[in-house]
Scaffold this motif. Sequence first.
Motif, PDB file in Angstrom:
ATOM      1  N   SER A 149     -35.637   7.967 -83.563  1.00 29.20           N
ATOM      2  CA  SER A 149     -35.721   8.908 -84.688  1.00 29.20           C
ATOM      3  C   SER A 149     -37.179   9.163 -85.070  1.00 29.20           C
ATOM      4  O   SER A 149     -37.498  10.148 -85.717  1.00 29.20           O
ATOM      5  N   ARG A 150     -38.052   8.261 -84.691  1.00 31.00           N
ATOM      6  CA  ARG A 150     -39.477   8.429 -84.981  1.00 31.00           C
ATOM      7  C   ARG A 150     -40.236   8.941 -83.763  1.00 31.00           C
ATOM      8  O   ARG A 150     -41.466   8.929 -83.739  1.00 31.00           O
ATOM      9  N   GLY A 151     -39.493   9.318 -82.738  1.00 29.41           N
ATOM     10  CA  GLY A 151     -40.134   9.857 -81.537  1.00 29.41           C
ATOM     11  C   GLY A 151     -40.816   8.799 -80.695  1.00 29.41           C
ATOM     12  O   GLY A 151     -41.620   9.109 -79.826  1.00 29.41           O
ATOM     13  N   GLU A 152     -40.496   7.525 -80.934  1.00 28.93           N
ATOM     14  CA  GLU A 152     -41.188   6.453 -80.209  1.00 28.93           C
ATOM     15  C   GLU A 152     -40.306   5.899 -79.090  1.00 28.93           C
ATOM     16  O   GLU A 152     -39.981   4.719 -79.058  1.00 28.93           O
ATOM     17  N   THR A 153     -39.935   6.785 -78.185  1.00 29.39           N
ATOM     18  CA  THR A 153     -39.022   6.372 -77.113  1.00 29.39           C
ATOM     19  C   THR A 153     -39.737   5.554 -76.033  1.00 29.39           C
ATOM     20  O   THR A 153     -39.091   5.044 -75.131  1.00 29.39           O
ATOM     21  N   GLN A 154     -41.069   5.448 -76.121  1.00 26.79           N
ATOM     22  CA  GLN A 154     -41.773   4.626 -75.121  1.00 26.79           C
ATOM     23  C   GLN A 154     -41.570   3.142 -75.377  1.00 26.79           C
ATOM     24  O   GLN A 154     -41.930   2.309 -74.550  1.00 26.79           O
ATOM     25  N   ARG A 155     -41.008   2.798 -76.526  1.00 26.98           N
ATOM     26  CA  ARG A 155     -40.803   1.374 -76.827  1.00 26.98           C
ATOM     27  C   ARG A 155     -39.618   0.873 -75.998  1.00 26.98           C
ATOM     28  O   ARG A 155     -38.476   1.198 -76.282  1.00 26.98           O
ATOM     29  N   ASN A 156     -39.926   0.093 -74.966  1.00 29.58           N
ATOM     30  CA  ASN A 156     -38.887  -0.243 -73.984  1.00 29.58           C
ATOM     31  C   ASN A 156     -38.710  -1.730 -73.744  1.00 29.58           C
ATOM     32  O   ASN A 156     -38.001  -2.130 -72.840  1.00 29.58           O
ATOM     33  N   LYS A 157     -39.377  -2.568 -74.547  1.00 28.59           N
ATOM     34  CA  LYS A 157     -39.197  -4.003 -74.259  1.00 28.59           C
ATOM     35  C   LYS A 157     -38.809  -4.782 -75.508  1.00 28.59           C
ATOM     36  O   LYS A 157     -39.185  -4.440 -76.629  1.00 28.59           O
ATOM     37  N   VAL A 158     -38.045  -5.838 -75.257  1.00 30.56           N
ATOM     38  CA  VAL A 158     -37.615  -6.741 -76.317  1.00 30.56           C
ATOM     39  C   VAL A 158     -38.126  -8.140 -75.971  1.00 30.56           C
ATOM     40  O   VAL A 158     -37.989  -8.597 -74.835  1.00 30.56           O
ATOM     41  N   LEU A 159     -38.746  -8.789 -76.954  1.00 31.24           N
ATOM     42  CA  LEU A 159     -39.270 -10.139 -76.739  1.00 31.24           C
ATOM     43  C   LEU A 159     -38.231 -11.165 -77.181  1.00 31.24           C
ATOM     44  O   LEU A 159     -37.656 -11.043 -78.266  1.00 31.24           O
ATOM     45  N   ILE A 160     -37.994 -12.150 -76.314  1.00 30.70           N
ATOM     46  CA  ILE A 160     -36.969 -13.145 -76.601  1.00 30.70           C
ATOM     47  C   ILE A 160     -37.519 -14.534 -76.266  1.00 30.70           C
ATOM     48  O   ILE A 160     -37.988 -14.771 -75.157  1.00 30.70           O
ATOM     49  N   PRO A 161     -37.471 -15.458 -77.230  1.00 30.71           N
ATOM     50  CA  PRO A 161     -37.965 -16.809 -76.963  1.00 30.71           C
ATOM     51  C   PRO A 161     -37.160 -17.489 -75.852  1.00 30.71           C
ATOM     52  O   PRO A 161     -35.971 -17.196 -75.676  1.00 30.71           O
ATOM     53  N   ASP A 162     -37.801 -18.411 -75.144  1.00 31.59           N
ATOM     54  CA  ASP A 162     -37.110 -19.087 -74.042  1.00 31.59           C
ATOM     55  C   ASP A 162     -36.019 -20.030 -74.535  1.00 31.59           C
ATOM     56  O   ASP A 162     -35.225 -20.522 -73.751  1.00 31.59           O
TER      57      ASP A 162
END
Lengths: 491, 130, 448
Positions: A149-162
Amino acid sequence: MPEPLIYDLGAPGRTGVGMPAPDVPLADLPAGLVRENLPLPELGELEALRHLTRLSQLNHSILTGFYPLGSCTMKYNPIVNEETARLGGFAHAHPLQPAEMMQGSLAVMYHLQEWLKEIGGFAAVSLQPAAGAQGELAGVLMIRAYHASRGETQRNKVLIPDSAHGTNPATSAMSGYRVVEIPSDARGNLDLEALKAECDDTLAALMLTNPNTLGLFEEQVQEAIEAVHAAGGLVYGDGANMNALLGIARPGDLGVDVLHYNLHKTFTTPHGGGGPGSGPVGVAAHLADFLPGPIVGIEEEGSEEMGPVYGWHQPPKSIGRLKAFHGQFGMHVRAFTYILMQGAEGLRSVAEHAVLNGNYLRVKLQGAYKVPYDRVCMHEVVLEGRWADAPDIHALDIAKRLMDFGFHPPTNYFPLIVREALMIEPTETESKEVLDAFVDAMLKIAEEAHTTPELLQQAPHTTKYGRMDEVKAARQLVLCCEIPKEVAVSE
Amino acid sequence: MKYPSDVKYTKNDEWVRVEGENATVGISDYAQDQLSDIVYVDFSAAPGANVAQGATFAGVESVKAAADIYMPVDGEVIEVNSALAQKPEAINSDPYGEAWLAKVKLTNPSQLDSLMDAAAYGAYCKERSA
Amino acid sequence: MTFVPHTDSDRQQMLEAIGVKSIADLFSAVPQKFRFPKLNLPAPLTEMEALGELKGIADANESADDLVSFLGAGAYHHYIPAGVDSILRRGEYYTAYTPYQPEISQGTLQAIFEYQSLIVALTGMEVSNASHYDGATALAEAVNMSRAIHRGARNKVILSPGIHPQYRAVVHTYEDGGDLQFVGEDLDLSAGPDALIDLIDEQTGLVCVAYPDFFGRVYDYTKLAEAAHAKGALLAVSANPTALGLLKPPGEMGADIVTGEGQPLGIPLSFGGPYLGILTTRNQYVRQIAGRLVGETVDNRGQRGFVLTLSTREQHIKREKASSNICTNQGLMMLAATTYLSLLGKSGLRQVAESCFHKAHYAAVEISKLKGFGLKFKDAFFHEFVIESPIPAAELNLRLLERGIIGGYDLGNDYKGMQNCVLLAVTELNSKEEIDYLVETLAEVAHA
């Protein structure tokens, strides 16, 4: 003698519960569409109920014994919850009846939404997700919709702790995100420097479980959340461990943008042998429009004489529906009943005693067992189930041996970052006597591991069943009874 | 633990045995031991497919773990060992022989030079079990 | 009402053992400014007070218990034998969790194995999982399965417009982030399954239909299955399990995946949940099925026993490579269905299904005799059908309600041009008297 299978019980022509014959003229059955075989078993009522009752007696359960299964919050499920969920007005309510006829159900849902907002520090809540994993899916889909909705479709990763639950990466991948694993540091916290290195303009979210799966409160939680927010990312809170935070801290205050609750962990709805769960999501104001809908709102404010009128409300940018109808409503009634009996002080007492019990087990077991991250824990403690001087003993052996003492084993081999992990969550509803008996058993087992290791390796000994051959089960798949083939329907 | 010297090894625990222009590929004794009893093998590449070094061509599963198997060197798949579908336990009993996974035609043999020999691989396995 | 058993002396001894002065000291890792927020919640009630309060709230509902109901549309009011709840109330079942430790969980494990067997028998399929959340999410998982089976190739999915609108909505939510293209939902509602055949091409991975469909209609999907298979596509059928007590199972029609809503099998309406997702497939696709599976094996004493198997498909092992993130099943609802099917058995389920069928047909015949009313479709149906009313459905339902009848589902909510169409469901619980009362009342209110 194992309990027979249902297809080995019964006799042709027997029936458990008969149904009345139709009281209307009979119509022609649809030509070519009537089934020729209905290969269901034929049992009498007593036979069927005795079979299922006998099977139940092969289960360990909270009502029959201590169940310190880490991460699952196996606490007492108040019986009164079972009464309230079965009240006729709720149990026979059709989900598609008009809201005006269902003001009781909507009132329960509305108040539960409000209370979960208050408990977690959120602006809005949707009760729709069917379980924690579906709450996660809702959360990650909302995060994606928000960035889009903010036009930030380049955000493609999610950080997840081990240290995270497997559902976190699975959910992210289902939602089309790339998963980047963040290591834990020596104190069992998320490695802040590693996290910061990933905070750039491709960052969609951090998925954070706090307290984490090591049972530890993240000591740099504020710095971590600030770093993610500064990079334009959002923070997903995995609420699996909310039992430790009730009245202690509100995830929303800490900056968590969206969090799922597990009603079946924190709010005493029964685990049911593996479900149903219920995974409502709470969100900060900027995500409220994206919630899965419909949710319950107030149509007309009430007065002193009359309560308000509730109605359905569809969030304007909703990610859509996650299941048919309105979520696991029967679980909403149970959680509502529980919170109603606790109030603010009761909930804080829940978390306090869950944490007291967790720490009591930690100090009583450390020494005999290695506690890899040795500091004050929250509601659960993670031990190593191995010793250098008892090299043939694994966490699994300890788990199996505990059954001989009448206890359900802790979660083992999770979290993955602890070798031979034993993850113990006592919960607040267990008394000191029970914990002491458990400690005695654990200490005895630690001794046996060194003196008579075969006792552990062959365990359990006193249960009705011994260790199962899981390799055979997987190599020679048998996933159902043999179904009788050529049996005509009896008329 | 066996580390035969007629094959070369990768960091992901695959082995490759060169036979002229072709090579046979499998997983090492160390890998089968880590996975424990193998219950399932699945090939994602069929004969005729060109698979690049490091790309997945098969998967194996035990009751506790699932592992992707990566191609040690670029190659065109000539044959996969489909008999393993019925007998996955061969990977535990004979990982370098009967339980080979694929035969490939080498398309970039120089990549072999970067793989480990038996001595280096043996040391690499010991290091990880410490 | 507290469930914390600690006495002051217990607390004191435990704090001493830990080496802290007070319980508050255990929370020093929590940032101070956020520690111990004051929660604004109602004052706590005792069990007696809470039950009284909940009774009052439940009484504010006017449920199918109080009125005559012909509302279905995916949730059905059936008779639940008394034995079902007696089993669900056993603490050994409902206060256990996922059977991770098979030695002390054989009750749940064998019950799941028997559930899998009963569902296989009912659907005519080969493998059932241990259950899914509900009928809608089970269908969404069928779409995920198909994508996994085709390994990402074939990005077209055909959704029949006869699938429950909420199920289709859930499929879209689940697949919103993917590359799948959905077609078929805008087909003419009277076209039937042949119209779907025309949409199948080499890019099609999956064809999804419902049986009976949302409008109650039943079709033989054998030709559709053959057409799908001829192009390399799969067929998924979302089925109503009560109907399968009477009708040819989708497994016999060639379906590759059968899903369904198991609520009619002994689970109360409960305002929409918890329900039961049925998910079944063929042996060849067992590794692509989502959720838990129980398999038979032996223990080290030589006894037959059961374990969770093929767990390597699941999220706790595959993590980001798992095709589904599902973790729980609907254990307790699975148990309700197992008990229900065990008690009714072969003849009982057939009786329920026939009773629903005959009563629904009686109602349909009588209503279609009324002036101004007619059946919308001519196709065969099971226990639901669409009537066209001379007045808008919304108004018709309001007038029925004034006379104590919960009318049918207003199809104008979801389908253009169907403002006067009502979907009526009739089950074994509706007596002839109730049906006659409905017919009389319809005649009255439509021309009032």
